[in-house]
Design an enzyme around this catalytic site. Structure first.
Site, PDB file in Angstrom:
ATOM      1  N   MET A  92       1.344  -1.258   0.395  1.00 54.81           N
ATOM      2  CA  MET A  92      -0.094   0.596  -0.592  1.00 54.81           C
ATOM      3  C   MET A  92       0.902   1.534  -0.193  1.00 54.81           C
ATOM      4  SD  MET A  92      -2.659  -1.536   3.134  1.00 54.81           S
ATOM      5  CE  MET A  92      -1.567  -1.172   4.047  1.00 54.81           C
ATOM      6  N   ASP A  93       1.465   1.364  -1.155  1.00 54.98           N
ATOM      7  CA  ASP A  93       2.938   2.142  -1.563  1.00 54.98           C
ATOM      8  C   ASP A  93       2.294   3.831  -2.026  1.00 54.98           C
ATOM      9  OD1 ASP A  93       5.429   3.162  -3.013  1.00 54.98           O
ATOM     10  OD2 ASP A  93       4.990   3.584  -1.208  1.00 54.98           O
ATOM     11  N   GLY A  94       2.303   5.143  -0.905  1.00 53.94           N
ATOM     12  CA  GLY A  94       1.608   6.440  -1.495  1.00 53.94           C
ATOM     13  C   GLY A  94       0.914   7.078  -1.167  1.00 53.94           C
ATOM     14  N   ARG A 109       1.060  -3.355  -6.486  1.00 52.54           N
ATOM     15  CA  ARG A 109       1.955  -2.465  -5.478  1.00 52.54           C
ATOM     16  C   ARG A 109       1.404  -1.263  -6.158  1.00 52.54           C
ATOM     17  NH1 ARG A 109       7.467  -1.083  -3.094  1.00 52.54           N
ATOM     18  NH2 ARG A 109       7.779   0.842  -2.421  1.00 52.54           N
ATOM     19  N   SER A 110       1.493  -0.017  -5.342  1.00 54.73           N
ATOM     20  CA  SER A 110       0.607   0.633  -5.855  1.00 54.73           C
ATOM     21  C   SER A 110       1.484   2.139  -5.755  1.00 54.73           C
ATOM     22  CB  SER A 110      -0.143   1.333  -4.678  1.00 54.73           C
ATOM     23  OG  SER A 110       0.151   1.424  -3.597  1.00 54.73           O
TER      24      SER A 110
END
Lengths: 234, 331
Positions: free
Chosen positions: B84-86, B275-276
Site C-alpha cells: 500500500m504505497d503512496g 504495488r500502488s
C-alpha cells in the site's frame, strides 16, 4: 549505473513459434542477444550480469528441447571461452549442477577456473537454478555448521544466510536491476532473497529481440527511480 | 470465448461509469482542503441517508455485481497481496496532514478488501509496516502505530468489514519488535477473530521477507539440533557417529521444512501481488511467496486505487492463467 543487473531471458521459444521456426532457432537467436548484452555491460561499467539460463522447472520441458539446450550451453561456452579471457569476463555458474550432463559440468568447472582472475565483468549463469532451493541449501549448510559447533544458533543472521547463498561468489550478490523480457510479470523462482530491493523492469520484447535500445530503456527507467529502502527521502 | 470477450467489453464500460461517480466528488473537493475530503470519505463509508446517495450506491453496487459475475466466469485468484504505497505522497498532493494520508489509505483498503471478498478472493495480505520503516522519523512511526491501534479497534466493531464477512485476522511478522500496547492489541484481535473461518486477512507488521526466512532458518536449525540431541540420548555414545550421519541424511533440511516455519505458512500460494504508486520493486515483501505470482504496479497512489485497477489486475491474472494452463498441458 547499476552495479549488478539480472536478466530473465524469456521468450525465445515464442519468438521462434511466431516465425514458424523450431524452438532451437529461438534459443540460438537468444545466444546472440546474450552476447550483445555481455558486451554492453562490459563497455558501460556494469560489474555483474546474472542471467537465468535454465530453471529447475525447465527440466519438465520436452526431452528433445532440454537436450538441445544442454548441447547449446556446451557449444557456446566452449566457443566463447577464449573471448571471455580476452575481454576480461569472469564466468560463474549457480544452480544444481549435479543434474547437468557430466561433460557440461566438466566444461563449466574448467571455464570457472580459467576465468576466475578476470575482473572486467562477472557473468553469472543460473543453470538448473531455483531461488527456493538456494535458500534451502543455505539453511542446510547453516544447520550443519551449528550441529558441528562451528557457529552458535545466536550467530545466525541475515548476513550469514546471504553468505551461504549461491550468489556469495559475487562481489555484490544482490541485483540492483532485474529485467524480464517477453512481457511476463513474474519472477519465476529466480533469486528470491537477492531481489529484496531490486528495481524490476518488464520489457515487452521477446528475448531474441532484446537489444541495445531495449537495454538503454531499462537503464533509463532504473536511473529515474528513487530508491528509499523503507525510509523517507530527506 | 466470444461471451468472455463481450463480457470484458461490458466490464470496461461499467468501469468508466463507476470511475466517473468515484472521481467527480474528489475533483470538486480537491481545492477545498482536508476537512471536506475527510467528510466525503466518511460519508462514502457510512450509510447515506439522502435519497440521491442511496440510489447512487445501489446503482454502482449493481454495476459492480454484474462485473464480478462476468469475472467469476474465469479463474478467480485465491490469494492477493497489496503493497500500500503512496499515502504520504497523496497527503502532500492534497495539502493534508501526514496522518490524513494514512487515514485515506485505510479507507481505500476497506474498499479494496470489500471488492476482493465480494469477488471470491479468500486470502488477502497487506504490507502494513516494514521493519525497514522503523528507520523513518520517530513521529511518523508513532503516527502509524497510533493509527494501527485505532484501526484495529474499528476492525473489531460490530458493523465492520471483519464482522460482516467473518474475516480471520493474522498479524504476520516479528511481533516482538512492536511496543507492548500494540502487540497486546494485535494478539487480542487474533484471538477474537480466531473462530472466523470464511475469509482471511493477513496484516504484515512489522515484516520483511528476509526476517521471515531468517526466523524459519533459526527454527529449522533449532529443531534439527533438538532432534540430534534426542537421537544421541536414545542411541548412546558408541553408536552415535554412525546413527547421526544416517539420521542426518534422512532428516536433512528440505524446502518444505523451511516453508512450514514461515510466518506466511497460514496462507496458500500467492496469485497476484499489487504495488500502488507505480514503484516496481518488492521492498522485501513476500519474496519467497512471489516466485510464481502475477505482479502488477499501477501508477495510482494507494488512496487513489479503485475498482478499475482491481478489475484490471484480475483480468491480467486471468489472461496469464490461460497461457500457463496451456503450457502446463503441453508438458
Amino acid at each position: 549505473m547499476p552495479r549488478h543487473v539480472a536478466v530473465i531471458m524469456d521468450g525465445s521459444a515464442r519468438w521462434a513459434r511466431r516465425r514458424g521456426l523450431p524452438a532451437s532457432s529461438g534459443h540460438e537467436a537468444g545466444v546472440r542477444s546474450l552476447k550483445e548484452l555481455v558486451e554492453l555491460c562490459g563497455k558501460w561499467g556494469i560489474r555483474i550480469l546474472t542471467v537465468f539460463a535454465f530453471s529447475s522447472e525447465n527440466w519438465s520441458r520436452p526431452k528433445a528441447e532440454v537436450e538441445f539446450l544442454m548441447g547449446l550451453f556446451e557449444r557456446v561456452i566452449e566457443f566463447e571461452l577464449q573471448n571471455f579471457s580476452r575481454e576480461g569476463v569472469r564466468i560463474s555458474t549457480i544452480g544444481d549442477s549435479s543434474r547437468l550432463p557430466k561433460s557440461l559440468q566438466k566444461l563449466l568447472n574448467k571455464a570457472e577456473c580459467s576465468t576466475k582472475d578476470n575482473s572486467r565483468l562477472h557473468l553469472v549463469v543460473a543453470v538448473s537454478y531455483s531461488g527456493k532451493s538456494d535458500i534451502a541449501q543455505a539453511c542446510k549448510s547453516i544447520a550443519h555448521r551449528v550441529r558441528d559447533g562451528l557457529i552458535q544458533l545466536e550467530d545466525i543472521d541475515e548476513e550469514l544466510i546471504e553468505e551461504e547463498l549461491a550468489t556469495s561468489c559475487c562481489e555484490f550478490p544482490c541485483p540492483d536491476l532485474l529485467i524480464r523480457t517477453s512481457g511476463e510479470l513474474r519472477l519465476s523462482n529466480f533469486l528470491l532473497w537477492q531481489l529484496a530491493y531490486a528495481e524490476l523492469f518488464f520489457s515487452e520484447a521477446l528475448w531474441p529481440d532484446f537489444g541495445k535500445a531495449e537495454f538503454v530503456e531499462a537503464l533509463r527507467s532504473f536511473q529515474q527511480r528513487l530508491r528509499r529502502y523503507g525510509s523517507r527521502e530527506s | 470465448m466470444k461471451t468472455e470477450r463481450n463480457g470484458h467489453v461490458y466490464i470496461v464500460c461499467a468501469l468508466v461509469v463507476l470511475e466517473f461517480y468515484r472521481l467527480l466528488p474528489l475533483t470538486v473537493l480537491s481545492g477545498n482542503g482536508g476537512s471536506l475530503m475527510r467528510f466525503f470519505l466518511r460519508k462514502t463509508m457510512e450509510t447515506e441517508s439522502s435519497v440521491t446517495g442511496g440510489y447512487r450506491r445501489r446503482f454502482t453496487g449493481f454495476l459492480r455485481k454484474c462485473m464480478f459475475s462476468v469475472l467469476s466466469m474465469g479463474p478467480v485468484p485465491n490469494h492477493i497481496a497489496f503493497i500500500m504505497d503512496g499515502n504520504r505522497r497523496y497527503a502532500k498532493k492534497r495539502n493534508l496532514q501526514l496522518g490524513e494520508g494514512h487515514r485515506a489509505g485505510f479507507a481505500s483498503l476497506m474498499w479494496i478488501l470489500g471488492y476482493c471478498y465480494e469477488l471470491g478472493v479468500k486470502y488477502v495480505t497487506i504490507y502494513a509496516f516494514s521493519i525497514d520503516n522503523f528507520k523513518r522519523r520517530p513521529n511518523e512511526v508513532q503516527v502509524l502505530m497510533d493509527l494501527m491501534l485505532e484501526k484495529i479497534d474499528e476492525l473489531l466493531k460490530e458493523e465492520s468489514l471483519v464482522r460482516q464477512y467473518g474475516i480471520q485476522l493474522y498479524f504476520i511478522g516479528n511481533l516482538k519488535l512492536l511496543s507492548d500496547n500494540v502487540r497486546e492489541a494485535v494478539e487480542r484481535a487474533m484471538e477474537i477473530t480466531a473462530k472466523n473461518n470464511k475469509l482471511v486477512l493477513l496484516i504484515c507488521v512489522p515484516y520483511t521477507s528476509t526476517d521471515e526466512i531468517l526466523h524459519a532458518v533459526e527454527e529449522s536449525c533449532q529443531d534439527k539440533l533438538d532432534h540430534s540431541q534426542a537421537v544421541k540420548q536414545t542411541n548412546g555414545s558408541t553408536d552415535h557417529c554412525n546413527q547421526t550421519s544416517q539420521e542426518d541424511h534422512e532428516h536433512d533440511i528440505k524446502v518444505v521444512d523451511i516453508e512450514k516455519r514461515m510466518y506466511m505458512a497460514a496462507a496458500p500460494d500467492l496469485d497476484i501481488l499489487i504495488r500502488s504508486s507505480g514503484e516496481t520493486r518488492l521492498s522485501n515483501f513476500l519474496l519467497y511467496q512471489s516466485d510464481k505470482c502475477q505482479l502488477y504496479s499501477p501508477a495510482a497512489l494507494w488512496p487513489e486505487l479503485g475498482l478499475w485497477h482491481f478489475v484490471w489486475a484480475v483480468l491480467s491474472y486471468q489472461r496469464s492463467y490461460s497461457y500457463f494452463e496451456k503450457k502446463r498441458k503441453q508438458l
